[in-house]
Scaffold this motif. Structure first.
Motif, short mmCIF file in Angstrom:
data_model
loop_
_atom_site.label_atom_id
_atom_site.label_comp_id
_atom_site.label_asym_id
_atom_site.label_seq_id
_atom_site.Cartn_x
_atom_site.Cartn_y
_atom_site.Cartn_z
N HIS A 460 -1.17 12.32 8.53
CA HIS A 460 -0.41 12.69 9.73
C HIS A 460 0.88 11.87 9.80
O HIS A 460 0.83 10.64 9.85
CB HIS A 460 -1.21 12.39 11.00
CG HIS A 460 -2.50 13.15 11.11
ND1 HIS A 460 -2.56 14.49 11.44
CD2 HIS A 460 -3.78 12.75 10.93
CE1 HIS A 460 -3.83 14.88 11.47
NE2 HIS A 460 -4.60 13.85 11.15
N CYS A 530 2.31 13.80 16.34
CA CYS A 530 2.29 14.10 14.91
C CYS A 530 3.42 15.06 14.63
O CYS A 530 3.62 16.04 15.36
CB CYS A 530 0.96 14.71 14.51
SG CYS A 530 0.91 15.05 12.74
N ASN A 532 3.63 16.93 11.99
CA ASN A 532 3.13 18.21 11.47
C ASN A 532 3.26 19.12 12.69
O ASN A 532 2.58 18.93 13.71
CB ASN A 532 1.67 18.05 11.04
CG ASN A 532 1.05 19.35 10.56
OD1 ASN A 532 1.23 20.39 11.20
ND2 ASN A 532 0.30 19.29 9.49
N HIS A 535 0.38 20.68 14.33
CA HIS A 535 -0.44 19.69 15.05
C HIS A 535 0.18 19.36 16.41
O HIS A 535 -0.50 19.26 17.41
CB HIS A 535 -0.57 18.40 14.24
CG HIS A 535 -1.41 18.57 13.01
ND1 HIS A 535 -1.75 17.52 12.20
CD2 HIS A 535 -2.01 19.67 12.47
CE1 HIS A 535 -2.49 17.96 11.19
NE2 HIS A 535 -2.66 19.25 11.34
N MET A 540 -1.47 17.43 19.40
CA MET A 540 -1.62 16.10 18.81
C MET A 540 -0.39 15.28 19.25
O MET A 540 0.50 14.94 18.45
CB MET A 540 -1.73 16.16 17.29
CG MET A 540 -2.15 14.83 16.68
SD MET A 540 -2.35 14.93 14.91
CE MET A 540 -3.03 13.30 14.58
CU CU Z 1 -1.10 15.62 12.22
#
Ligand code: CU
Ligand code: C2O
Ligand code: CU
Length: 548
Positions: A460, A530, A532, A535, A540
């Motif tokens: 992550h 995060c 990403n 995510h 997240m």
């Molecule tokens: Cu992540």
């Protein structure tokens, strides 16, 4: 260097461009030249096949698409739907930031500004959905930061006005629309924000580098296209959980790009603008990885040039590198590649789940991606074709800048635990809620965050808004990361200097120091998330509040 004239024709650059739609056309080699020839991999633009690398790299210069805009006053920026032909003769829906300055129109401009200057801009939302701009890496008050709560509805406007207090460096800006960041950024809403200062100028002068010629901003992204050449973004439940991976590699929006270089040193300001893909970057000639020199990371120059053979670059991170193309002879090709790696290396068989043949959860999930280019596969990003020219051997400055260590004596320690639950990734057990503050931080406090990732997870890239940090230590790194940890306390070259995004591998703990000093008035609420982007959109992300 008007290469973009051959590449991109912008239609509709009339005076009203900042309020109208846009259409870009692509002029490149005929498509028949571009079909992959590998024995097993047969899709157009497959970046594994070297013979596919034939399209001239788009170089940002002047005005127009991706033009360099030296900010000289307030800007009116409009986010708008547009069309862009990534693949020859095939247009795709795309999203753009349009603006104008001094009678010139820009689309997704590379904004450039001097450190210490004031930046004033309005954002008009010309999209059919909510949006907002976030200035990634900049130290701005929370109200100027593009927090998801600042998202504006279609037709809405947001006014930005802040001092650019960051040191010189390669920052960027992108959409931060609540739960729509991944899709909007994928469809175009992102570009560079370059901050200049004396240190930056000194380096470019010493090495005779010129922005747009030998100093090249390079955003690396992976995308999927449908048969009509339209951008495809359709994560299923597994992909929404792991992140959306493309199978076509774009450098400055050019698929399978080639750039002609002479035997001299180039500066490449690498930005990983991908939604979820991590790159293990190397410059490769034949089978040999060539050296390159890292001079900067997320928050500007590091202290001294560091010569390495490879470096990881996670979504959101920047790496400022010098590469001597004179390491190859005229007529030879060098590839900027992503080397093979195992995203779940630490999972191994010991972390295996019963009934899964020793395969860990992350590994099993990763194997389910629809992308024809799985995470960790080796592929090419950019071909550098070396042509005859004067051999110029650069003499690197021995010091680049000063990076004062954050004083950590007496710093508060904070545990940041990444985990997984209910098909989504969590931070300290939280899923993002707009009005929920995960924790408070005292203004001017120095904190050490210990970010830990369980072995049953995936890598992550963790990113903080509002502040920069310094990486103190990596513990429990997978062997492929530990092998390049030459910089003390398990740190790799990507960990040096000032950072705003740090990759945390499965099984790893990364300790970072943050100084929460700022000069804004009142409580300031920022996000930590995060990068990403799937995510992030899945929650997240947490709010933290710096108390007045
Ligand atoms: Cu992540
Ligand atoms: Cu580049 Cu909150 O992101
Ligand atoms: Cu950010």
């Amino acid at each position: 260097m008007l290469q973009r004239r051959q590449l991109l024709l912008f239609a509709g650059v009339a005076a009203g461009a900042a309020v109208g739609g846009a259409a870009w056309m692509y002029y490149g080699p005929p498509r028949s030249n571009l079909v992959a020839g590998g024995p097993f991999r047969h899709y157009p633009f497959d970046p594994v096949a070297v013979e596919n690398f034939q399209q001239k790299l788009f170089i940002p210069v002047g005005d127009g698409p991706f033009g360099v805009l030296d900010v000289a006053g307030p800007l009116k920026i409009r986010a708008t739907p547009a069309r862009f032909a990534f693949l020859p003769g095939r247009e795709s829906p795309f999203l753009l930031y349009l603006t104008e300055q001094a009678g010139k129109a820009y689309q997704n401009p590379i904004l450039r500004i001097e450190s210490g200057m004031r930046f004033t801009a309005s954002l008009d939302n010309g999209l059919a959905e909510a949006t907002i701009i976030h200035w990634h890496g900049l130290h701005v008050p929370a109200a100027m930061d593009g927090h998801p709560a600042s998202t504006i509805a279609p037709g809405g406007r947001y006014d930005y006005d802040f001092k650019v207090s960051n040191r010189g460096g390669t920052y960027w800006y992108h959409t931060h629309a609540h739960e729509l960041t991944a899709e909007q950024a994928y469809h175009g809403l992102a570009s560079f924000f370059l901050v200049d200062d004396d240190d930056q100028r000194r380096v470019n002068k010493a090495l005779d580098l010129q922005l747009g010629v030998t100093d090249l901003p390079l955003v690396i992204q992976d995308k999927q296209f449908d048969a009509q050449g339209k951008l495809l973004y359709k994560p299923d439940a597994h992909e929404a959980m792991m992140g959306w991976l493309g199978d076509t590699l774009l450098a400055n929006l050019t698929p399978n790009a080639v750039h002609t270089v002479t035997p001299r040193t180039y500066r490449l300001r690498l930005l990983n603008g991908s939604n979820a893909r991590i790159y293990r970057l190397a410059f490769v000639k034949g089978k040999t990885a060539l050296n390159f020199t890292v001079i900067g990371t997320d928050g500007g120059l590091i202290e001294r040039p560091e010569t390495v053979g490879e470096a990881f670059l996670a979504p959101g991170e920047r790496l400022d590198v010098l590469f001597d193309a004179g390491q190859a002879q005229p007529g030879e090709d060098i590839f900027l590649k992503s080397l093979a790696f195992d995203p779940m290396e630490n999972e191994g068989s010991s972390a295996g789940m019963p009934g899964m043949g020793g395969m860990g959860m992350g590994r099993m999930m990763a194997s389910m991606s629809s992308s024809r280019l799985p995470l960790g596969l080796e592929f090419n990003i950019l071909k550098l074709s070396v042509t005859a020219g004067e051999r110029i051997v650069a003499k690197l400055p021995t010091t680049l800048s000063q990076v004062k260590p954050i004083p950590t004596g007496g710093a508060a320690q904070r545990k940041i635990e990444l985990s997984m639950g209910q098909m989504r990734f969590l931070i300290n057990g939280y899923t993002f809620r707009m009005d929920e503050i995960a924790f408070d931080v005292k203004r001017s406090a120095v904190e050490i965050w210990n970010i830990s990732n369980p072995t049953l997870g995936m890598p992550h890239p963790m990113h903080i808004h509002g502040f920069s940090f310094q990486v103190l230590e990596r513990i429990g790194s997978p062997p492929q990361v530990a092998a390049t940890a030459r910089f003390g306390q398990g740190r790799t070259v990507s960990d040096l200097g000032w950072k705003d995004t740090v990759l945390v591998w499965p099984g790893e703990s990364v300790r970072i120091a943050i100084d929460f000093t700022h000069d804004f008035s009142g409580d300031q609420t920022y996000v930590f998330h995060c990068h990403n982007l799937e995510h992030e959109d899945a929650g997240m992300m947490i709010n933290f509040r710096v108390q007045a």
